[in-house]
Scaffold this motif. Structure first.
Motif, PDB file in Angstrom:
ATOM      1  N   CYS A 118      -3.278  -3.648  -5.563  1.00 36.90           N
ATOM      2  CA  CYS A 118      -3.302  -4.535  -6.744  1.00 36.90           C
ATOM      3  C   CYS A 118      -2.111  -4.147  -7.614  1.00 36.90           C
ATOM      4  O   CYS A 118      -2.259  -3.386  -8.573  1.00 36.90           O
ATOM      5  CB  CYS A 118      -4.588  -4.356  -7.532  1.00 36.90           C
ATOM      6  SG  CYS A 118      -6.076  -4.575  -6.569  1.00 36.90           S
ATOM      7  N   PRO A 119      -0.916  -4.655  -7.287  1.00 32.55           N
ATOM      8  CA  PRO A 119       0.288  -4.163  -7.983  1.00 32.55           C
ATOM      9  C   PRO A 119       0.426  -4.642  -9.423  1.00 32.55           C
ATOM     10  O   PRO A 119       1.157  -4.038 -10.194  1.00 32.55           O
ATOM     11  CB  PRO A 119       1.441  -4.682  -7.114  1.00 32.55           C
ATOM     12  CG  PRO A 119       0.882  -5.842  -6.362  1.00 32.55           C
ATOM     13  CD  PRO A 119      -0.591  -5.563  -6.186  1.00 32.55           C
ATOM     14  N   ARG A 120      -0.266  -5.759  -9.793  1.00 33.56           N
ATOM     15  CA  ARG A 120      -0.180  -6.231 -11.182  1.00 33.56           C
ATOM     16  C   ARG A 120      -1.259  -5.574 -12.036  1.00 33.56           C
ATOM     17  O   ARG A 120      -2.362  -5.303 -11.563  1.00 33.56           O
ATOM     18  CB  ARG A 120      -0.363  -7.754 -11.239  1.00 33.56           C
ATOM     19  CG  ARG A 120       0.893  -8.535 -10.922  1.00 33.56           C
ATOM     20  CD  ARG A 120       0.633 -10.019 -10.977  1.00 33.56           C
ATOM     21  NE  ARG A 120       0.301 -10.548 -12.294  1.00 33.56           N
ATOM     22  CZ  ARG A 120       1.213 -10.881 -13.226  1.00 33.56           C
ATOM     23  NH1 ARG A 120       2.496 -10.747 -12.970  1.00 33.56           N
ATOM     24  NH2 ARG A 120       0.843 -11.347 -14.395  1.00 33.56           N
ATOM     25  N   PHE A 121      -0.927  -5.375 -13.302  1.00 25.99           N
ATOM     26  CA  PHE A 121      -1.941  -4.878 -14.222  1.00 25.99           C
ATOM     27  C   PHE A 121      -3.064  -5.907 -14.335  1.00 25.99           C
ATOM     28  O   PHE A 121      -2.812  -7.112 -14.411  1.00 25.99           O
ATOM     29  CB  PHE A 121      -1.340  -4.627 -15.608  1.00 25.99           C
ATOM     30  CG  PHE A 121      -0.601  -3.323 -15.724  1.00 25.99           C
ATOM     31  CD1 PHE A 121      -1.287  -2.115 -15.661  1.00 25.99           C
ATOM     32  CD2 PHE A 121       0.775  -3.294 -15.886  1.00 25.99           C
ATOM     33  CE1 PHE A 121      -0.616  -0.898 -15.768  1.00 25.99           C
ATOM     34  CE2 PHE A 121       1.454  -2.085 -16.002  1.00 25.99           C
ATOM     35  CZ  PHE A 121       0.757  -0.884 -15.941  1.00 25.99           C
ATOM     36  N   ARG A 194      -3.561  -0.719 -12.541  1.00 26.99           N
ATOM     37  CA  ARG A 194      -2.941  -1.287 -11.346  1.00 26.99           C
ATOM     38  C   ARG A 194      -2.764  -0.187 -10.303  1.00 26.99           C
ATOM     39  O   ARG A 194      -2.848   1.012 -10.611  1.00 26.99           O
ATOM     40  CB  ARG A 194      -1.576  -1.884 -11.682  1.00 26.99           C
ATOM     41  CG  ARG A 194      -0.534  -0.827 -12.035  1.00 26.99           C
ATOM     42  CD  ARG A 194       0.843  -1.429 -12.279  1.00 26.99           C
ATOM     43  NE  ARG A 194       1.819  -0.389 -12.613  1.00 26.99           N
ATOM     44  CZ  ARG A 194       3.069  -0.635 -13.009  1.00 26.99           C
ATOM     45  NH1 ARG A 194       3.493  -1.878 -13.107  1.00 26.99           N
ATOM     46  NH2 ARG A 194       3.886   0.369 -13.290  1.00 26.99           N
ATOM     47  N   SER A 195      -2.478  -0.619  -9.068  1.00 25.08           N
ATOM     48  CA  SER A 195      -2.080   0.334  -8.046  1.00 25.08           C
ATOM     49  C   SER A 195      -0.674   0.814  -8.384  1.00 25.08           C
ATOM     50  O   SER A 195       0.115   0.045  -8.942  1.00 25.08           O
ATOM     51  CB  SER A 195      -2.041  -0.326  -6.666  1.00 25.08           C
ATOM     52  OG  SER A 195      -3.285  -0.898  -6.347  1.00 25.08           O
ATOM     53  N   PRO A 196      -0.346   2.052  -8.040  1.00 24.64           N
ATOM     54  CA  PRO A 196       0.999   2.540  -8.351  1.00 24.64           C
ATOM     55  C   PRO A 196       2.030   1.887  -7.433  1.00 24.64           C
ATOM     56  O   PRO A 196       1.717   1.547  -6.287  1.00 24.64           O
ATOM     57  CB  PRO A 196       0.893   4.043  -8.062  1.00 24.64           C
ATOM     58  CG  PRO A 196      -0.161   4.141  -7.017  1.00 24.64           C
ATOM     59  CD  PRO A 196      -1.154   3.055  -7.343  1.00 24.64           C
ATOM     60  N   PRO A 197       3.248   1.680  -7.923  1.00 24.43           N
ATOM     61  CA  PRO A 197       4.310   1.200  -7.042  1.00 24.43           C
ATOM     62  C   PRO A 197       4.503   2.215  -5.904  1.00 24.43           C
ATOM     63  O   PRO A 197       4.344   3.415  -6.119  1.00 24.43           O
ATOM     64  CB  PRO A 197       5.544   1.174  -7.944  1.00 24.43           C
ATOM     65  CG  PRO A 197       5.011   1.212  -9.344  1.00 24.43           C
ATOM     66  CD  PRO A 197       3.708   1.938  -9.293  1.00 24.43           C
ATOM     67  N   MET A 198       4.792   1.734  -4.713  1.00 24.00           N
ATOM     68  CA  MET A 198       4.974   2.643  -3.573  1.00 24.00           C
ATOM     69  C   MET A 198       6.311   2.379  -2.904  1.00 24.00           C
ATOM     70  O   MET A 198       6.746   1.242  -2.783  1.00 24.00           O
ATOM     71  CB  MET A 198       3.851   2.445  -2.553  1.00 24.00           C
ATOM     72  CG  MET A 198       2.506   2.941  -3.059  1.00 24.00           C
ATOM     73  SD  MET A 198       1.159   2.611  -1.900  1.00 24.00           S
ATOM     74  CE  MET A 198       1.441   3.897  -0.686  1.00 24.00           C
ATOM     75  N   SER A 199       6.936   3.459  -2.460  1.00 24.66           N
ATOM     76  CA  SER A 199       8.185   3.337  -1.717  1.00 24.66           C
ATOM     77  C   SER A 199       7.843   3.292  -0.239  1.00 24.66           C
ATOM     78  O   SER A 199       6.778   3.770   0.181  1.00 24.66           O
ATOM     79  CB  SER A 199       9.081   4.544  -1.981  1.00 24.66           C
ATOM     80  OG  SER A 199       9.175   4.767  -3.360  1.00 24.66           O
ATOM     81  N   PRO A 200       8.753   2.739   0.594  1.00 25.22           N
ATOM     82  CA  PRO A 200       8.499   2.729   2.038  1.00 25.22           C
ATOM     83  C   PRO A 200       8.227   4.139   2.543  1.00 25.22           C
ATOM     84  O   PRO A 200       8.901   5.086   2.145  1.00 25.22           O
ATOM     85  CB  PRO A 200       9.811   2.175   2.611  1.00 25.22           C
ATOM     86  CG  PRO A 200      10.413   1.389   1.495  1.00 25.22           C
ATOM     87  CD  PRO A 200      10.017   2.087   0.232  1.00 25.22           C
TER      88      PRO A 200
END
Ligand code: FE2
Length: 211
Positions: A118-121, A194-200
Motif C-alpha cells: 500500500c504505497p500511498r498514505f 503506508r508501506s515503506p518505499p522499496m528498492s529493487p
C-alpha cells in the motif's frame, strides 16, 4: 525521522500522539485517548535467513486464529521447522492482542513482500491493528500534526503534501499498534500510514494481527 519519544501511561499527553518504549507494556497505552500509535521497541526475534526463506517461498498466510487453540492453529499454518522462532513470536503477539482487547480470536496475515503493498498514505477502517516487520523496512506513518487536509483525497499528489522529515517508521522487529477509523470515538483520526518505499532487491516479512 524525528527522535523517539518514550513515555508511560502516567497521564501525560504525548506531543504527537505516539509512544515508543522498550517494554511491551507500552502497547497498553493505546487505550489512552491521545495515543494513536504505540510501539514496543525490540530487536527482531526472527533471523534474516528466515526472512530470506519466506521471501523465496513467497510466504502468504491469511488465517483466523482462535486463542483457545492458538498453538495448534499457528502450527497448522506454519508447520516448517525453519519457522519455529516465528511461530513462537506469533503465539506471543496473538496472545498479547487477546489479553489487551479481550477477544477470543485474531486475524493473522503473514506476507513476504518484494514491492510495497500500500504505497500511498491511507487510513484503515478497522478498530486497531498490530504490525511487525521481521525483516526489511517497517511501515511508515504520519503524526496527525503533519497530515494535510488534502493528503487522503483520491488522486492527490501526496509527495508535495507532507514533510519528509515528519515521516515516522517502525524498525525491524518492533511491534506497533495503529488505531484505525473505527476505534471507538476515533472517526477521522485513524493513523495515516503506508508501506515503506522499496528498492529493487529489498525484502520484507510483514505480520499483521486484527481484532
Ligand atoms: Fe493500511
Amino acid at each position: 525521522m524525528s527522535s523517539a519519544v518514550a513515555m508511560t501511561s502516567a497521564g501525560e499527553v504525548p506531543p504527537a500522539g505516539w509512544l515508543r518504549a522498550p517494554e511491551a507494556a507500552v502497547l497498553a497505552d493505546i487505550f489512552a485517548e491521545d495515543v494513536q500509535v504505540a510501539v514496543w521497541d525490540r530487536p527482531s526475534p526472527v533471523g534474516q535467513d528466515v526472512v530470506a526463506l519466506a521471501c523465496e517461498q513467497r510466504l502468504a498466510v491469511k488465517s483466523w486464529l482462535e486463542i483457545s487453540q492458538l498453538e495448534q492453529g499457528i502450527l497448522r499454518i506454519l508447520s516448517d521447522e525453519q519457522y519455529a522462532a516465528m511461530r513462537d513470536d506469533l503465539f506471543l503477539l496473538a496472545d498479547m492482542m487477546a489479553c489487551l482487547f479481550g477477544v477470543a480470536g485474531v486475524g493473522l496475515r503473514v506476507t513476504a513482500l518484494r514491492q510495497p503493498m500500500c504505497p500511498r498514505f491511507h487510513v484503515d477502517r478497522i478498530p486497531v491493528r498490530l504490525l511487525c516487520t521481521y525483516g526489511g523496512q517497517g511501515s511508515q506513518w504520519l503524526p496527525a500534526t503533519h497530515v494535510h487536509s488534502q493528503l487522503l483525497l483520491p488522486g492527490s499528489d501526496q509527495g508535495s503534501l507532507y514533510p519528509q522529515a515528519g515521516v515516522e517508521q517502525i524498525g525491524a522487529g518492533q511491534v506497533a499498534l495503529f488505531k484505525g477509523e473505527t476505534w471507538r470515538d476515533n472517526p477521522g483520526a485513524g493513523v495515516v500510514h503506508r508501506s515503506p518505499p522499496m528498492s529493487p532487491g529489498q525484502q520484507r516479512l510483514l505480520v499483521t494481527l486484527d481484532i
